[in-house]
Each structure stands twice: as C-alpha cells, then as structure tokens.
Design a protein around this motif. Structure first.
Motif: not given
Length: 137
Positions: A98-114
């Motif tokens: 999010v522009a101007g909000q470096a601390s914004a984060a999202d819980v992913l609906a489906e985890p991503i296997l990395v």
C-alpha cells in the motif's frame, strides 16, 4: 513409529534480504529446515544429532523481506541411527504494497509453498537418549 513434527513461523526481516527488491536467498529456507530438523531430533532422540544430506531441494516461489514463513518438517523413516525427514516452507503473510503505508500486510487466503526438501539426519547410537524400534515407512 511415533508422528514427530515441528513448525516454526517467523517474519523475514530486511536484514535477511540479499538481492534487489528485498529478495531473500533460498539458503535462508534451508537454514529454517535445519532448525526444524534439530527440533525433530530432540523430540525423537533427546539429542540435536547431525544433518548429513539433503536428498532433494526445490525452490518454488520467491521470498521477500516482510513475508511471514511457516517452516514445517516431519520424520518419515527411522533407521538405527538415521532419520529421514521431509520439509516444507510456506508464505502465510506478505506485505500489502500500500503506497504510503509501508507497514501494511495481508494474511494470504491460501499459503504459498515456497520451498520443499527432503534429507537425512543421524543421531549416533551413543547419543540417543530415547530408544526406538527400527522402523521405515
């Protein structure tokens, strides 16, 4: 065979980023798998043991600073001194961008296997504080 599992969840820091754009090198996931393996050996044998080899490692998606990663592992076979393990790392939270909000984060609906891997650890017989029957799955 008892079902030995381990889970570590942590935030990847800006300090962990190695490449442009906050990209983290894949070796960081292997470091997490090493910690998971250590916990598994303590649970199964009462000793940290030694990581002998990875049989397979696959890097499946990028990891960036700010991501939250869950690294899991389980013992799938036990020899006299060897322990075969499988590991997975999943991204569960990511920066929202999010522009101007470096601390914004999202819980992913489906985890991503990395990353996923398998490997072998050894606990010398003299160091095993918990006894087992030799079992393979």
């Amino acid at each position: 065979m008892e079902n030995y599992t381990s889970l570590i969840r942590l935030r990847i820091s800006a300090h962990d980023a190695h490449y442009a754009g906050g990209l983290v090198d894949g070796a960081h996931m292997l470091h997490l798998f090493g910690d998971v393996a250590t916990e598994l050996l303590i649970r199964s044998d009462g000793d940290e043991g030694l990581f002998v080899a990875y049989d397979k490692v696959q890097f499946l998606a990028p990891v960036y600073a700010g991501d939250y990663i869950e690294a899991t592992g389980r013992i799938v076979a036990m020899g006299k001194t060897s322990r075969t393990m499988v590991f997975e790392a999943r991204k569960v939270i990511a920066p929202a961008g999010v522009a101007g909000q470096a601390s914004a984060a999202d819980v992913l609906a489906e985890p991503i296997l990395v990353c996923q891997a398998s490997g072998t650890c050894v606990v010398p017989a003299a160091c095993q504080r918990i006894t087992h029957a030799t079992i393979t799955c």
